[in-house]
Design an enzyme around this catalytic site. Sequence first.
Site, PDB file in Angstrom:
ATOM      1  N   SER A  79     -98.092  -0.685 -45.794  1.00  0.00           N
ATOM      2  CA  SER A  79     -97.658  -1.444 -45.037  1.00  0.00           C
ATOM      3  C   SER A  79     -96.353  -1.428 -44.600  1.00  0.00           C
ATOM      4  O   SER A  79     -96.071  -2.837 -45.132  1.00  0.00           O
ATOM      5  CB  SER A  79     -98.558  -1.571 -44.065  1.00  0.00           C
ATOM      6  OG  SER A  79     -98.898  -2.647 -44.339  1.00  0.00           O
TER       7      SER A  79
ATOM      8  N   GLY B 266    -100.398  -4.393 -49.794  1.00  0.00           N
ATOM      9  CA  GLY B 266     -99.868  -5.002 -50.320  1.00  0.00           C
ATOM     10  C   GLY B 266     -99.212  -4.439 -51.186  1.00  0.00           C
ATOM     11  O   GLY B 266     -99.887  -3.032 -51.103  1.00  0.00           O
TER      12      GLY B 266
ATOM     13  N   SER C 190     -58.308   5.231 -34.806  1.00  0.00           N
ATOM     14  CA  SER C 190     -58.392   5.087 -36.152  1.00  0.00           C
ATOM     15  C   SER C 190     -57.709   3.874 -36.765  1.00  0.00           C
ATOM     16  O   SER C 190     -57.080   3.188 -36.187  1.00  0.00           O
ATOM     17  CB  SER C 190     -57.930   5.941 -37.304  1.00  0.00           C
ATOM     18  OG  SER C 190     -58.175   6.462 -38.386  1.00  0.00           O
TER      19      SER C 190
ATOM     20  N   ASP D  50     -41.425   6.944 -34.421  1.00  0.00           N
ATOM     21  CA  ASP D  50     -40.064   6.339 -35.223  1.00  0.00           C
ATOM     22  C   ASP D  50     -40.267   7.034 -36.171  1.00  0.00           C
ATOM     23  O   ASP D  50     -38.515   8.063 -37.182  1.00  0.00           O
ATOM     24  CB  ASP D  50     -39.800   5.728 -35.443  1.00  0.00           C
ATOM     25  CG  ASP D  50     -41.062   4.616 -35.596  1.00  0.00           C
ATOM     26  OD1 ASP D  50     -41.636   4.468 -35.157  1.00  0.00           O
ATOM     27  OD2 ASP D  50     -40.633   4.006 -37.381  1.00  0.00           O
TER      28      ASP D  50
END
Length: 611
Positions: free
Chosen positions: A519, A445, A12, A147
């Site tokens: 399309s 179109g 990560s 630590d």
Amino acid sequence: MKPLLKFITCGSVDDGKSTLIGHMLYDAKLLFTDQIKALELESKLGSRAGNIDYSLLLDGLMAEREQGITIDVAYRYFTSSHRSFIVADTPGHEEYTRNMAVGASAADLAVILVDVTQGLTSQTKRHLRICALMGIRHFVLAVNKMDLTGYDRKHFEEIKTNFEHMAASFNIASLQVIPISATEGDNITENSSHTPWYTGLPLLPYLELIEVGQTPAQDQFVMPVQRVSRPNHEFRGFQGQVETGTVSIGEELQILPGNESATVESLLFADEQAEEASAGQPITVQLNKEVDVSRGSVLTTDKNLQVNDMLSASVLWMDDRPLHSGRNYLIKIGTRTVPGSVMKIKHKTDTNTGEKLPADRIYKNELAECEISLAERIPFDKFSANASMGSMIFIDRVTNMTSGCGVVERSLQRSKNIEWQKTEITPDIRARQKGQVPLTIWFTGLSGSGKTTLANEIEKRLASAGYHTTLLDGDNVRHGLNKDLGFNEGDRVENIRRIAEVARLMNDGGLITLASFISPYESDRENAREIIGNGQFITVYVNTPIEVCEQRDTKGLYRKARAGEITSFTGVTGPYEAPSHPDITVDTAQYSVEDAAELILSEVIRPKISR
């Protein structure tokens, strides 16, 4: 000295990957004096109050240093007294998961870092799955920032147990869990006095000693052809890298996908003759006879390589645009690139639990299993048997960017029993009978741009001139053939694919086909071109301004879309990608229907259809 070890660091964001590698290089005295001085100087201006910031050795981009994260993959070669290494420091941020996958694709071992104060995150689990997908079988879990907990063993053991349970479902050959502190240097090159309860090796000594032999090398020779070398009429050689096995002069090879056979006449390393070549070596192979070999062909002795056009693969999706069934891409396996589409998304995998979930689309950074159809039969193998012949990438046909990567799980046998039936009356005979060249004229179109009106006018003129035609309209096909499809992106993709297949059959019948469809996606139109055939496909872009289309709005669709009654309406709430290279562009606001039809006929249709 042990063989080269290629490994990655992953996990990560802000888990300390760059800091770990930088500290390892520093403590092991693997840096030059000028590098150390530069590091110490740059650290004084950093965010660690003048203390050495070891991550600066790996984070080379200005944006990385400003944000304190890794963005690109940073490769570093170094050598200790026992081994040579290539480490890929990969980004942890979810946005750059694709970069992490690139690093994993060439690694033998993965060092996954976990922040002990955060535990296993979704990105940690995702990276584990990606590493396993890419064939990595050796793992080190480095539990970092010990630590910050006072080197508490309880926290470490809890993360270790959870990770081991998660990793048990993968085919892992080795797993070592090490408590470390990347900033303080604990258990990186030497055992730390802060963790007397840890009796294993520190990270660097462990990496120096581990054996990372991959799946036992195959005896069978496999070489995908990268290039055909023909410097003069007397020499013809096939160049590539030997992926598995060995080959020697006089050995008989099979050439796929054509399934021809020939004998090795000579082998060359650069310009020097050789008697034998083995895995990993780049060679030029000369055969004893002329055979059909080009880039993407495979020279092999392996009888188990598949030659098919359908397969099942595990896929990691990398594109911002989601993956839908029916979407068409260029798919590269080995050295061969062919068009292909995802027929079916079988399921996606939950990153956290590994549960297989139903899905009709896959978003960026998700994992899924898909069934894929290729435009032609090509050689491949299961990834577990041959990584080079079983790995694949998806390439966007418009942008040429890598959209995803995957590994072959199996060949789909059902396609082997299906053959295209050749008839005695061929498409060419049908076309000659009609005295014309069959074409598909594809009108695209916005709604209301005049596509169907224009196509209808052109068909009338062609019919009156004695040509044989048919017209496919978007509304008409949804009354029957595509009645089961809606208007979401996935259904629109399938709608255009089906129409393209119908248009191809119409062309095979010798007909001139006029197809009028919004399309909206460039990739779908390119897929239609691929299905029908580039030489038989004409794109007419009806580029009428949307303001004019709305004024015409005979169906009231724009009004409903503006009112929120229709969702995903092209041009209003849905995208429209204009053709990048149409054969002709017309604006029906500037031309009458008659003039626009004559322009299209004279410019692009008549020159192609007359015999």
